[in-house]
Design an enzyme around this catalytic site. Structure first.
Site, PDB file in Angstrom:
ATOM      1  N   PRO A  83      37.362  41.372  45.959  1.00  0.00           N
ATOM      2  CG  PRO A  83      38.566  42.345  47.701  1.00  0.00           C
ATOM      3  CD  PRO A  83      38.128  41.007  47.161  1.00  0.00           C
ATOM      4  CB  CYS A  84      36.371  44.625  41.349  1.00  0.00           C
ATOM      5  SG  CYS A  84      35.881  46.282  41.913  1.00  0.00           S
ATOM      6  CD  GLN A  85      38.595  47.643  45.300  1.00  0.00           C
ATOM      7  OE1 GLN A  85      38.583  46.411  45.279  1.00  0.00           O
ATOM      8  NE2 GLN A  85      37.902  48.340  46.198  1.00  0.00           N
ATOM      9  N   PRO A  86      42.013  45.125  42.185  1.00  0.00           N
ATOM     10  CG  PRO A  86      42.780  43.401  43.566  1.00  0.00           C
ATOM     11  CD  PRO A  86      41.566  44.220  43.266  1.00  0.00           C
ATOM     12  CE1 TYR A  87      42.796  40.279  39.757  1.00  0.00           C
ATOM     13  CE2 TYR A  87      40.795  40.757  40.992  1.00  0.00           C
ATOM     14  CZ  TYR A  87      41.980  40.061  40.855  1.00  0.00           C
ATOM     15  OH  TYR A  87      42.351  39.143  41.809  1.00  0.00           O
TER      16      TYR A  87
END
Length: 380
Positions: A83-87
């Site tokens: 998942p890309c959301q943390p970055y």
């Protein structure tokens, strides 16, 4: 001869598999390999994956996987698109503290515990992952185990594809002579030096390293110019009601610039999972189909856009820009992307927005990850 061919066969695990972009990338690379199992919790994505590959992904949460769940496949290659959301700004840049990063962190922690450790790893994520603590944790773990690491920020534009989707890629292979799982001091020294280099180690040009050598030998190093969009779009869809941008959605946005492209354009912006919804700004380009001698962005006068025949790109067109195979033409590349009938247009665009560019992944697998692996169809 049979033994020699079998020894080159790569067994992969695909984590955070989505609709199988990494699987299609492996297929397009020509490297002899199979995906033994994929892992994802998104049920729509899993339905599409099973529809196309005939295998249902394991939907167990990756942060709860145990060594036995991975060792059973004896995989030598890991393909990951966490998942890309943390970055991202939308995810508040929580990095490794974001619950959505737990799966990746869990896999990193499992690596030294495995009986059957991978020797090759490819990870894809958004730009800014290279600045994250998650990246540092991953690089330190791989470096200490004896992996040689390549990192890059690449866009499909650099490969002649008219879509600007800059993504971070980490490509890691066990160094020759390194003992898998070794914590030798020379490995730790390597990773310390590597991390201290910071952004100097992130490649932003293509080709680089082993790819530059192999492509120069085949005389393919000249930068490729993006092709016009007319090669990717279906003009028969210009009046498709489900793709037309509602006039009401255009008129109310008086202080915003619309991202509008024409069939002759050679660039589109990144298509996100919000594409095709009410979020018109920042989710992807809109296609102008009428009055092509007129160029407007709508700022301050959105009513001028009403005569331009603005529409969304269709799921098929977005898939083509992401270089998913839609028609099977080669016997040794049997898997193509098709959506089950019950997956709606909106869901298809969401799934594609969460995916990746298959061609870029294929080139990295072929020329960097398995630089010394002979592709199918080219053996003597």
């Amino acid at each position: 001869m049979e033994t020699d061919k079998a020894s080159k066969h790569v067994v992969c695990l695909e984590f955070f598999s989505g609709i199988g972009g990494l699987h299609y990338g492996l297929q397009a690379s020509g490297v002899q390999g199979t995906v033994a199992m994929s892992f994802d919790m998104n049920e729509n994505a899993n339905c599409v994956y099973e529809h196309n590959f005939g295998m249902r992904p394991n939907n167990k949460a990756i942060d709860y996987l145990e060594p036995a769940d991975i060792d059973r496949y004896k995989a030598t290659c890991w393909l990951l698109s966490p998942p890309c959301q943390p970055y991202t700004r939308g995810g508040k840049y929580l990095d490794d503290q974001d619950p959505r990063a737990r799966g990746l962190i869990r896999l990193i922690k499992l690596l030294p515990e495995l009986k059957h450790k991978p020797t090759h790893i490819l990870l894809e994520n958004v730009m800014n992952f290279e600045n994250s603590q998650s990246r540092s944790i991953l690089v330190r773990a791989l470096g200490s185990m004896g992996f040689a690491i390549n990192e890059c920020l690449l866009s499909p534009l650099q490969f002649g594809i008219p879509n600007n989707r800059v993504r971070y890629y980490l490509v890691a292979s066990m160094r020759h002579g390194a003992r898998i799982g070794s914590g030798a001091s020379e490995h730790n020294s390597y990773v310390d030096d590597y991390l201290q280099s910071k952004r100097n180690v992130i490649h932003t040009e293509w080709p680089f390293g082993s790819a530059a050598i192999s492509l120069s030998l085949s005389k393919q190093t000249a930068p490729m110019q993006p092709q016009p969009l007319e090669r990717y779009i279906d003009r028969s869809l210009d009046n498709e009601p489900s793709l037309l941008v509602p006039a009401s959605s255009i008129i109310k946005r008086t202080k915003l610039e619309f991202d509008i492209v024409q069939p002759s354009s050679k660039q589109t912006s990144t298509f996100t999972k919000a594409y095709g919804s009410k979020h018109l700004i920042g989710s992807g380009s809109l296609l102008q189909t009428k009055n092509l001698d007129t160029r407007e962005n709508g700022f301050g006068a959105p009513e001028k856009l009403l005569e331009l025949g603005l529409r969304f790109f269709s799921p098929k067109e977005v898939a083509l820009l992401h270089h998913f195979p839609l028609v099977s033409t080669l016997d040794d590349r049997p898997f193509v992307l098709d959506f089950p009938a019950d997956i709606t247009q909106r869901q298809r665009l969401q799934l594609l927005g969460n995916s990746l560019n298959v061609h870029v992944v294929a080139e990295l697998i072929r020329h960097v990850l398995f630089a010394q692996q002979e592709p199918q169809g080219e053996s003597q």
